[in-house]
Design a protein around this motif. Structure first.
Motif, short mmCIF file in Angstrom:
data_model
loop_
_atom_site.label_atom_id
_atom_site.label_comp_id
_atom_site.label_asym_id
_atom_site.label_seq_id
_atom_site.Cartn_x
_atom_site.Cartn_y
_atom_site.Cartn_z
N VAL A 18 0.73 -1.22 -0.04
CA VAL A 18 0.08 0.00 -0.11
C VAL A 18 0.89 1.15 0.06
O VAL A 18 0.17 2.37 -0.03
CB VAL A 18 -0.87 0.05 1.15
CG1 VAL A 18 -1.87 -1.18 1.21
CG2 VAL A 18 0.18 0.17 2.65
N LYS A 19 2.13 1.17 -0.05
CA LYS A 19 3.06 2.22 0.12
C LYS A 19 2.97 3.41 -1.07
O LYS A 19 3.16 4.47 -0.87
CB LYS A 19 4.54 1.97 0.36
CG LYS A 19 4.47 1.18 1.71
CD LYS A 19 6.09 0.73 2.07
CE LYS A 19 5.99 -0.20 3.37
NZ LYS A 19 7.49 -0.50 3.68
N ASP A 20 2.68 2.68 -2.14
CA ASP A 20 2.63 3.70 -3.54
C ASP A 20 1.43 3.86 -4.08
O ASP A 20 1.42 4.55 -5.11
CB ASP A 20 3.88 2.98 -4.41
CG ASP A 20 5.27 2.75 -3.77
OD1 ASP A 20 5.73 3.42 -2.96
OD2 ASP A 20 5.57 1.58 -3.61
N VAL A 21 0.45 2.96 -3.79
CA VAL A 21 -0.82 3.14 -4.73
C VAL A 21 -1.65 4.14 -4.21
O VAL A 21 -1.46 4.78 -3.09
CB VAL A 21 -1.60 1.85 -4.63
CG1 VAL A 21 -0.44 0.92 -5.04
CG2 VAL A 21 -2.10 1.37 -3.00
N GLY A 22 -2.75 4.46 -4.98
CA GLY A 22 -3.61 5.75 -4.56
C GLY A 22 -5.04 5.13 -4.08
O GLY A 22 -5.52 5.96 -3.39
N MET A 23 -5.31 3.82 -4.10
CA MET A 23 -6.63 3.14 -3.61
C MET A 23 -6.24 1.66 -3.47
O MET A 23 -5.45 1.14 -4.28
CB MET A 23 -7.45 3.41 -4.73
CG MET A 23 -8.88 2.89 -4.10
SD MET A 23 -10.28 2.96 -5.45
CE MET A 23 -10.55 4.60 -5.32
N PRO A 200 5.04 -6.64 -5.00
CA PRO A 200 4.54 -5.47 -4.27
C PRO A 200 4.93 -3.90 -4.32
O PRO A 200 4.05 -3.19 -4.17
CB PRO A 200 5.19 -5.91 -2.62
CG PRO A 200 5.26 -7.66 -2.72
CD PRO A 200 5.59 -7.84 -4.21
N ARG A 201 6.24 -4.07 -4.96
CA ARG A 201 6.74 -2.71 -5.24
C ARG A 201 6.44 -2.19 -6.85
O ARG A 201 7.32 -1.67 -7.42
CB ARG A 201 8.08 -2.39 -4.78
CG ARG A 201 8.40 -2.65 -3.34
CD ARG A 201 7.67 -2.25 -2.51
NE ARG A 201 7.75 -0.91 -2.62
CZ ARG A 201 8.50 0.16 -2.06
NH1 ARG A 201 9.32 -0.44 -1.30
NH2 ARG A 201 8.49 1.41 -2.25
N GLN A 207 7.82 4.01 -11.27
CA GLN A 207 8.26 5.48 -10.97
C GLN A 207 9.87 5.54 -10.96
O GLN A 207 10.17 6.76 -11.66
CB GLN A 207 7.72 5.93 -9.62
CG GLN A 207 6.35 5.88 -9.53
CD GLN A 207 5.85 6.05 -8.11
OE1 GLN A 207 6.73 5.62 -6.96
NE2 GLN A 207 4.81 6.85 -7.99
N GLU A 208 10.58 4.53 -10.80
CA GLU A 208 12.01 4.68 -10.74
C GLU A 208 12.61 4.43 -12.25
O GLU A 208 13.91 4.19 -12.17
CB GLU A 208 12.66 3.86 -9.82
CG GLU A 208 12.14 4.25 -8.15
CD GLU A 208 12.72 3.50 -7.08
OE1 GLU A 208 13.36 2.27 -7.51
OE2 GLU A 208 12.82 4.19 -5.97
#
Length: 244
Positions: A18-23, A200-201, A207-208
């Motif tokens: 849940v660290k990078d998602v919006g929902m 999970p990431r 993004q990277e």
């Protein structure tokens, strides 16, 4: 997760995703009391509220919106299963389901939400909703019956909805290329389900610029590495094939 209560194992499973998602839309959560698939979370009685509150805190811990996905097992249940018709689900070893009466079907609809609001997507689009989420196993699946249209169901849904609300599509989106192709249909948002289970990431790696490091295959030794709860692991072959 005995009795549908949220376990520390499941909280850990969500925490790394849940660290990078919006929902975050939870795994299928039953509201019908009885015997269910192993590890199926529940929102059946007030007893489940403390665990659901813990889950909500984890889901929103990095700023994501948290959505609870209600679920009825229908003909695929493992015990006392029931469905609109007494027909065994495709590719299922479940027993013949009990046929529901019209009154029972209406009662189930009310448990999911307002009957008029969920009758069809066209009606839903006029209800002032922030979005409509259509859960499909394959984003590009086509209608099976009743529609003379060769487009993917998600494309048809978007055409019906137009600009009245946002549409979230899902189903087999594992790579950034998959997501880009899905967005090209005009859907405003895509959900990553099996892709995020495997990686999970997922969002962070995109993004990277590390798309080539996104995990897209599942191996039998991956359970502990991916923090997959026993209940999820016991059923994972229904959704993802092993590569070894």
């Amino acid at each position: 997760m005995p009795g549908g209560f949220i376990s520390e194992e499941e909280l850990a499973y969500y925490n790394i995703r849940v660290k990078d998602v919006g929902m975050v839309i939870t795994s299928a959560t039953t509201f019908k009391e009885g015997k269910h698939y192993p590890g199926l979370p529940a929102a059946e009685t007030d007893e489940h509220i403390p665990g659901l509150r813990k889950l909500s805190k984890v889901l929103k811990s990095h700023g994501a919106l948290a959505i609870l996905q209600l679920f009825h097992e229908g003909a695929s249940g493992i015990e006392d299963n029931e469905a609109p018709s007494a027909v065994v689900a495709d590719n299922s070893a479940s027993p013949l389901p009990r046929e529901l009466s019209d009154a029972e079907i209406q009662d189930l609809i009310k448990k999911f939400g307002d009957a008029d609001a969920i009758r069809n997507i066209d009606t839903l689009a006029d209800q002032g909703l922030d979005y409509i989420h259509v859960s499909l196993h394959d984003f590009w699946s086509t209608p099976r019956r009743g529609v003379n249209d060769k487009r993917a169901r998600m494309e048809i849904f978007k055409d019906v909805i137009g600009n009245r609300t946002a549409l979230i599509g899902v189903g087999g989106i594992k790579t950034p290329e998959d997501a880009s192709k899905a967005l090209s249909t005009g859907v405003e948002l895509v959900a990553i389900a099996r892709g995020l289970l495997l990686e999970p990431r997922w969002v962070k790696k995109v993004q990277e610029g590390k798309e080539d490091l996104i995990k897209t295959k599942l191996f039998r030794g991956d359970q502990s590495k991916l923090l997959l709860p026993d209940g999820v692991w016991s059923m994972i072959e229904l959704y993802l094939p092993f590569e070894d």
